[in-house]
Design an enzyme around this catalytic site. Structure first.
Site, PDB file in Angstrom:
ATOM      1  N   SER A 270       0.795  -1.229   0.000  1.00  0.00           N
ATOM      2  CA  SER A 270       0.000   0.000   0.000  1.00  0.00           C
ATOM      3  C   SER A 270       0.827   1.277   0.000  1.00  0.00           C
ATOM      4  O   SER A 270       0.372   2.301  -0.483  1.00  0.00           O
ATOM      5  CB  SER A 270      -0.941   0.008   1.202  1.00  0.00           C
ATOM      6  OG  SER A 270      -0.202  -0.044   2.395  1.00  0.00           O
TER       7      SER A 270
ATOM      8  N   HIS B 175      -5.114  -3.496  -2.613  1.00  0.00           N
ATOM      9  CA  HIS B 175      -4.798  -2.533  -3.680  1.00  0.00           C
ATOM     10  C   HIS B 175      -4.688  -3.193  -5.052  1.00  0.00           C
ATOM     11  O   HIS B 175      -4.356  -2.524  -6.030  1.00  0.00           O
ATOM     12  CB  HIS B 175      -3.509  -1.780  -3.337  1.00  0.00           C
ATOM     13  CG  HIS B 175      -3.675  -0.936  -2.117  1.00  0.00           C
ATOM     14  ND1 HIS B 175      -4.185   0.343  -2.161  1.00  0.00           N
ATOM     15  CD2 HIS B 175      -3.456  -1.214  -0.805  1.00  0.00           C
ATOM     16  CE1 HIS B 175      -4.264   0.825  -0.934  1.00  0.00           C
ATOM     17  NE2 HIS B 175      -3.822  -0.099  -0.100  1.00  0.00           N
TER      18      HIS B 175
ATOM     19  N   LYS C 249     -11.771   0.483  -2.305  1.00  0.00           N
ATOM     20  CA  LYS C 249     -10.728   1.131  -3.098  1.00  0.00           C
ATOM     21  C   LYS C 249     -11.145   1.069  -4.580  1.00  0.00           C
ATOM     22  O   LYS C 249     -12.073   1.764  -4.962  1.00  0.00           O
ATOM     23  CB  LYS C 249      -9.379   0.487  -2.775  1.00  0.00           C
ATOM     24  CG  LYS C 249      -9.070   0.582  -1.266  1.00  0.00           C
ATOM     25  CD  LYS C 249      -7.687   0.171  -0.912  1.00  0.00           C
ATOM     26  CE  LYS C 249      -7.503  -0.042   0.589  1.00  0.00           C
ATOM     27  NZ  LYS C 249      -7.560   1.164   1.400  1.00  0.00           N
TER      28      LYS C 249
HETATM   29  C1  LIG Z   1      -3.121  -3.491   2.466  1.00  0.00           C
HETATM   30  C2  LIG Z   1      -4.344  -3.004   3.163  1.00  0.00           C
HETATM   31  N1  LIG Z   1      -5.084  -3.886   3.843  1.00  0.00           N
HETATM   32  C3  LIG Z   1      -6.201  -3.507   4.471  1.00  0.00           C
HETATM   33  C4  LIG Z   1      -6.621  -2.208   4.457  1.00  0.00           C
HETATM   34  C5  LIG Z   1      -7.848  -1.816   5.205  1.00  0.00           C
HETATM   35  O1  LIG Z   1      -8.942  -1.780   4.356  1.00  0.00           O
HETATM   36  P1  LIG Z   1     -10.229  -0.915   4.730  1.00  0.00           P
HETATM   37  O2  LIG Z   1      -9.930   0.473   4.323  1.00  0.00           O
HETATM   38  O3  LIG Z   1     -11.335  -1.553   3.970  1.00  0.00           O
HETATM   39  O4  LIG Z   1     -10.388  -1.042   6.216  1.00  0.00           O
HETATM   40  C6  LIG Z   1      -5.904  -1.264   3.732  1.00  0.00           C
HETATM   41  C7  LIG Z   1      -6.422   0.118   3.639  1.00  0.00           C
HETATM   42  O5  LIG Z   1      -5.932   1.085   3.902  1.00  0.00           O
HETATM   43  C8  LIG Z   1      -4.722  -1.659   3.089  1.00  0.00           C
HETATM   44  O6  LIG Z   1      -3.968  -0.771   2.446  1.00  0.00           O
END
Ligand SMILES: Cc1ncc(COP(=O)(O)O)c(C=O)c1O
Length: 398
Positions: free
Chosen positions: A190, A218, A248
């Site tokens: 991310s 992502h 996303k």
């Molecule tokens: C790699 C990763 N996993 C999980 C999440 C969390 O997802 P959510 O925004 O649906 O809580 C994010 C979000 O920022 C992320 O970048």
């Protein structure tokens, strides 16, 4: 019972001291209202339209008319909130349809919905690992994965970022000391935008009798022939759990985990963030389903997005001499020092670009950066202007 006056006084001292510590380290984060703009790719901040390089709405689906229609229609038909958890009275047909579509997208047996990606990761890891187990985790994994490991009480081994030789070394040395082992990674990272070698991770996990969990937050909607992610449809069934979000590229909110039907049955009885949390609002699930269907059919959006991202990477290299790892839509501009990152953020804002400084603890100490998130709503000319602005800032630094 309310705390005594002296309690609240020491509480206030604590808050002020902590705030000062965070501020003086250049780590204070502030919440800012951002409104939508009529102009694609833009948002409005402090009354000013700026090009948005923070959004993870990579395919622009959050404003797609079909997605909006399906949200509105479902809200009118069945109300806004689900009113209860899935195991009480909150489970609706649209949840099952979304689970089926997600399992099909990934070509895995089954899927389970979660309120968010954070809840998926913090719920699933403790449901499959405990004190007698070991989790082997890429050291740049997302906070939700780290928190899931902490909650599980399992022994936490961190392998060097993307370094599968290091992972193998740890697995060979440690695996046998534990009842179960779990290897966990993001597919597209991310904050760095680089990509894990999923086929190699599958082979390694299989050969070391470890479960494998991959977070495709992502990658979903962006990678793969139909947006299935980096873990291709031919190999996804060899990954024990794949998580990802609808918030996303798919333009809505909420998250999923795909897995075998057996594991889903187990999680329905043991995964605390699934059991003890209200089901996704049905209109949101309907919007996610429509977003997923659009992502599947619109291969052109994926191609455009990745083409723009590679153009930006090339321009940053050619114009500014900046190397960026990976080949995804997430492009980091490394600054190192926290203050430099904040200065670049400010400079970009003044020139009409909204991109945020990412600082520790989100990224390791000394690796503060501006995270540029490319979306299909950006134009090449806008990316060129952005790179020129980065260059002018680098020059002004001397
Ligand atoms: C790699 C990763 N996993 C999980 C999440 C969390 O997802 P959510 O925004 O649906 O809580 C994010 C979000 O920022 C992320 O970048």
């Amino acid at each position: 019972m309310a705390g005594s006056k002296s309690d609240s006084f020491s509480g206030r001292q604590f808050v002020l001291k902590e705030l000062e510590r965070i501020r003086s380290a250049g780590l204070e984060r502030r919440i800012e209202d951002v409104s939508a703009s009529d102009k694609p790719g833009y948002c409005v901040v402090r009354g000013r339209p700026v090009l948005d390089f923070c959004s993870n709405d990579y395919l622009g689906l959050s404003r797609h008319p079909e997605v909006i229609r399906s949200l509105g229609d479902t809200a009118r038909e069945s109300g806004c909130g689900a009113g209860a958890s899935r195991l009480m009275s909150g489970s609706r047909r649209v949840h099952s349809l979304l689970e089926m579509a997600t399992a099909n997208l990934k070509n895995h047996q089954d899927a389970m919905l979660f309120g968010s990606g954070y809840l998926a990761n913090t719920g699933i890891i403790p449901a499959i690992c405990g004190r007698k187990d070991a989790v082997f985790s890429d050291r740049l994994n997302h906070a939700s994965i780290i928190d899931g490991i902490r909650l599980s009480g399992a022994r936490h081994f961190r392998y060097r970022h993307l370094d599968l030789s290091h992972l193998e070394e740890l697995l060979v040395r440690e695996r046998k000391k534990y009842r179960r082992a779990l290897v966990v990674t993001e597919s597209v990272f991310s904050m760095d935008g680089d990509i894990a070698d999923i086929p190699a991770l599958i082979s390694l996990a299989e050969s070391c009798d470890a479960m494998l969990m991959v977070d495709e937050a992502h990658a979903t909607g962006v990678f793969g022939a139909i947006g299935e992610g980096v873990a291709g449809r031919d190999m996804a069934h060899r990954v024990d759990v794949i998580t990802g979000t609808y918030g996303k590229a798919l333009g809505s909110y909420g998250a999923y985990a795909v897995m075998s039907g057996e594991l889903k049955r187990l999680l329905a009885s043991t995964c605390r963030t699934f059991i003890y949390s209200t089901a996704l609002p049905p209109p949101v699930a309907a919007a996610a389903l429509t977003g997923l269907e659009i992502a599947v059919r619109e291969e052109g959006l994926r191609k455009r997005l990745l083409g723009l991202a590679s153009f930006l990477r090339q321009m940053l290299f050619d114009t500014c001499g900046l190397e960026t790892c990976g080949a995804s839509q997430i492009v980091p501009v490394m600054c190192g020092d926290n203050r430099r990152a904040v200065e670049l953020q400010q400079h970009l804002f003044e020139q009409g670009f909204y991109a945020r400084a990412i600082r520790p603890p989100t990224v390791p100490e000394g690796t503060a950066r501006i995270r540029l998130s490319v979306t299909v709503n950006h134009g090449r000319d806008e990316l060129e202007r952005l790179v020129e602005t980065v260059r002018s800032w680098m020059r002004s630094e001397g």
